[in-house]
Motif scaffolding. Structure first.
Motif, PDB file in Angstrom:
ATOM      1  N   PRO A 105     -63.357  53.052 -37.267  1.00  0.00           N
ATOM      2  CA  PRO A 105     -62.546  53.918 -36.409  1.00  0.00           C
ATOM      3  C   PRO A 105     -62.967  55.380 -36.466  1.00  0.00           C
ATOM      4  CG  PRO A 105     -61.256  53.060 -38.260  1.00  0.00           C
ATOM      5  CD  PRO A 105     -62.535  52.304 -38.233  1.00  0.00           C
ATOM      6  N   ILE A 106     -63.430  55.840 -37.634  1.00  0.00           N
ATOM      7  CA  ILE A 106     -63.900  57.228 -37.729  1.00  0.00           C
ATOM      8  C   ILE A 106     -65.096  57.440 -36.810  1.00  0.00           C
ATOM      9  CG2 ILE A 106     -65.052  58.889 -39.245  1.00  0.00           C
ATOM     10  CD1 ILE A 106     -63.276  57.905 -41.522  1.00  0.00           C
ATOM     11  N   SER A 107     -66.032  56.496 -36.819  1.00  0.00           N
ATOM     12  CA  SER A 107     -67.220  56.617 -35.970  1.00  0.00           C
ATOM     13  C   SER A 107     -66.841  56.654 -34.493  1.00  0.00           C
ATOM     14  CB  SER A 107     -68.170  55.442 -36.234  1.00  0.00           C
ATOM     15  OG  SER A 107     -68.571  55.419 -37.580  1.00  0.00           O
ATOM     16  N   PHE A 108     -65.880  55.814 -34.115  1.00  0.00           N
ATOM     17  CA  PHE A 108     -65.445  55.801 -32.702  1.00  0.00           C
ATOM     18  C   PHE A 108     -64.829  57.140 -32.317  1.00  0.00           C
ATOM     19  CE2 PHE A 108     -62.415  55.305 -29.319  1.00  0.00           C
ATOM     20  CZ  PHE A 108     -63.100  54.539 -28.393  1.00  0.00           C
ATOM     21  N   VAL A 109     -63.943  57.655 -33.158  1.00  0.00           N
ATOM     22  CA  VAL A 109     -63.255  58.906 -32.838  1.00  0.00           C
ATOM     23  C   VAL A 109     -64.232  60.073 -32.789  1.00  0.00           C
ATOM     24  CG1 VAL A 109     -61.489  60.543 -33.595  1.00  0.00           C
ATOM     25  CG2 VAL A 109     -61.058  58.095 -33.767  1.00  0.00           C
ATOM     26  N   VAL A 110     -65.178  60.113 -33.724  1.00  0.00           N
ATOM     27  CA  VAL A 110     -66.167  61.195 -33.729  1.00  0.00           C
ATOM     28  C   VAL A 110     -67.000  61.163 -32.455  1.00  0.00           C
ATOM     29  CG1 VAL A 110     -68.237  62.099 -34.872  1.00  0.00           C
ATOM     30  CG2 VAL A 110     -66.274  61.407 -36.240  1.00  0.00           C
ATOM     31  N   SER A 111     -67.428  59.978 -32.040  1.00  0.00           N
ATOM     32  CA  SER A 111     -68.230  59.877 -30.811  1.00  0.00           C
ATOM     33  C   SER A 111     -67.421  60.298 -29.587  1.00  0.00           C
ATOM     34  CB  SER A 111     -68.758  58.454 -30.641  1.00  0.00           C
ATOM     35  OG  SER A 111     -67.706  57.538 -30.446  1.00  0.00           O
ATOM     36  N   LEU A 152     -55.009  63.750 -34.997  1.00  0.00           N
ATOM     37  CA  LEU A 152     -54.041  62.911 -34.289  1.00  0.00           C
ATOM     38  C   LEU A 152     -54.712  61.654 -33.737  1.00  0.00           C
ATOM     39  CD1 LEU A 152     -51.244  62.436 -32.987  1.00  0.00           C
ATOM     40  CD2 LEU A 152     -51.991  63.895 -31.089  1.00  0.00           C
ATOM     41  N   CYS A 153     -55.861  61.826 -33.090  1.00  0.00           N
ATOM     42  CA  CYS A 153     -56.569  60.688 -32.495  1.00  0.00           C
ATOM     43  C   CYS A 153     -57.093  59.747 -33.574  1.00  0.00           C
ATOM     44  CB  CYS A 153     -57.716  61.188 -31.628  1.00  0.00           C
ATOM     45  SG  CYS A 153     -57.162  61.998 -30.099  1.00  0.00           S
ATOM     46  N   LEU A 154     -57.518  60.308 -34.696  1.00  0.00           N
ATOM     47  CA  LEU A 154     -57.988  59.459 -35.792  1.00  0.00           C
ATOM     48  C   LEU A 154     -56.839  58.622 -36.349  1.00  0.00           C
ATOM     49  CD1 LEU A 154     -60.156  58.520 -37.719  1.00  0.00           C
ATOM     50  CD2 LEU A 154     -59.738  60.564 -39.122  1.00  0.00           C
ATOM     51  N   GLY A 155     -55.665  59.231 -36.514  1.00  0.00           N
ATOM     52  CA  GLY A 155     -54.505  58.491 -36.983  1.00  0.00           C
ATOM     53  C   GLY A 155     -54.117  57.376 -36.039  1.00  0.00           C
ATOM     54  N   VAL A 156     -54.128  57.669 -34.742  1.00  0.00           N
ATOM     55  CA  VAL A 156     -53.800  56.659 -33.724  1.00  0.00           C
ATOM     56  C   VAL A 156     -54.807  55.505 -33.749  1.00  0.00           C
ATOM     57  CG1 VAL A 156     -53.753  56.260 -31.223  1.00  0.00           C
ATOM     58  CG2 VAL A 156     -52.522  58.201 -32.200  1.00  0.00           C
ATOM     59  N   THR A 157     -56.098  55.844 -33.867  1.00  0.00           N
ATOM     60  CA  THR A 157     -57.140  54.822 -33.872  1.00  0.00           C
ATOM     61  C   THR A 157     -57.080  53.964 -35.129  1.00  0.00           C
ATOM     62  OG1 THR A 157     -58.562  56.307 -32.585  1.00  0.00           O
ATOM     63  CG2 THR A 157     -59.622  54.427 -33.623  1.00  0.00           C
ATOM     64  N   LEU A 158     -56.832  54.580 -36.285  1.00  0.00           N
ATOM     65  CA  LEU A 158     -56.676  53.819 -37.525  1.00  0.00           C
ATOM     66  C   LEU A 158     -55.513  52.829 -37.412  1.00  0.00           C
ATOM     67  CD1 LEU A 158     -57.180  56.657 -40.171  1.00  0.00           C
ATOM     68  CD2 LEU A 158     -58.601  54.616 -39.960  1.00  0.00           C
ATOM     69  N   LEU A 159     -54.403  53.330 -36.887  1.00  0.00           N
ATOM     70  CA  LEU A 159     -53.199  52.502 -36.777  1.00  0.00           C
ATOM     71  C   LEU A 159     -53.427  51.299 -35.875  1.00  0.00           C
ATOM     72  CD1 LEU A 159     -50.152  51.967 -37.152  1.00  0.00           C
ATOM     73  CD2 LEU A 159     -49.744  53.572 -35.255  1.00  0.00           C
TER      74      LEU A 159
END
Length: 258
Positions: A105-111, A152-159
């Motif tokens: 998820p971190i990789s997705f959010v960073v991209s 915020l987006c990282l938290g949403v994506t992790l969840l």
């Protein structure tokens, strides 16, 4: 701290996945990377026609009012509706290789975040070449808002990436929710139009304060109100902590479910 140290060890893996995601985003398309700039411009044209011409919005320079909020909203919407598949789409990797599952998820959010930064090139070009201009002092707060939305987006994506492993229907539900939240967030209209009795419910939307900060800096050319900025910071941190809490509890069963 052990999680941060572990993720740091896998920083090259994250960088490689981000590079792959950015290159593969428009792979096979004729215009390729140009879609990074064309996507927000095309959406801007449609919404401007609808709200400024057909529905006769009275907001001055509505296309700028909309554009400075639309680009960050597209980043959040992407993380909400597509980020949920970051674990499921890499099921083979999860089952065969050991690495911190947060890497995906971190990789997705960073991209997606890098993609938003490229889109902001178009935003600043519109602001400068239209003669609208910017406030250099207000722009000093923009990196803070970038960081808050990223958390915020990282938290949403992790969840939701963790939950989608167990409930695959979320992939379709979140696409609908993303559309619903777009109308519940002051992207296409001003927050001043929200009735006072609904302000409390309105402020529960974590993206509302983030969008307000973007609009204050880039449209109103003013420093964001401390209350709005503080609410955005708190929302981002709380969502990130909650998202990682749920992710860490559910990740033990990823291999079995995939």
């Amino acid at each position: 701290m052990s999680l941060f140290k572990n993720l740091f060890k896998y920083r090259q893996m994250i960088a490689g996945l981000v590079h792959r995601e950015i290159r593969g985003r428009y792979k096979g398309s004729v215009l390729g990377f140009l879609w990074t700039f064309l996507n927000p411009l095309l959406q801007l044209g449609v919404y401007t026609l609808l709200f400024s011409v057909i529905l006769n919005s009275e907001v001055e320079r509505y296309y700028i009012f909309l554009f400075v909020a639309l680009v960050p909203w597209m980043f959040f919407s992407s993380c909400l509706s597509a980020g949920c598949n970051s674990i499921v789409s890499s099921g083979t990797m999860v089952k065969k290789i050991y690495f911190p599952r947060e890497v995906l998820p971190i990789s997705f959010v960073v991209s997606a975040f890098v993609n938003m930064l490229y889109s902001f090139i178009v935003v600043f070009a519109v602001l400068v070449f239209s003669g609208f201009g910017v406030n250099p002092v207000a722009l000093l707060y923009l990196p803070v808002v970038f960081a808050v939305e990223f958390l915020l987006c990282l938290g949403v994506t992790l969840l939701f990436s963790a939950l989608t492993v167990y409930v695959r229907d979320l992939e379709h539900i979140l696409g609908i929710l993303a559309l619903l939240f777009q109308f519940l967030t002051p992207v296409m209209y001003s927050s001043s139009r929200i009735p006072e009795e609904y302000k409390g419910i309105f402020n529960m939307n974590p993206m509302a304060s983030v969008i307000e900060c973007y609009r204050s800096i880039l449209y109103y050319k003013a420093v964001p109100e401390l209350s709005t900025l503080g609410l955005a910071v708190c929302s981002g941190i709380v969502v990130l902590i909650f998202g990682e809490f749920v992710f860490s509890r559910l990740q033990k069963g990823f291999a079995e479910e995939l």
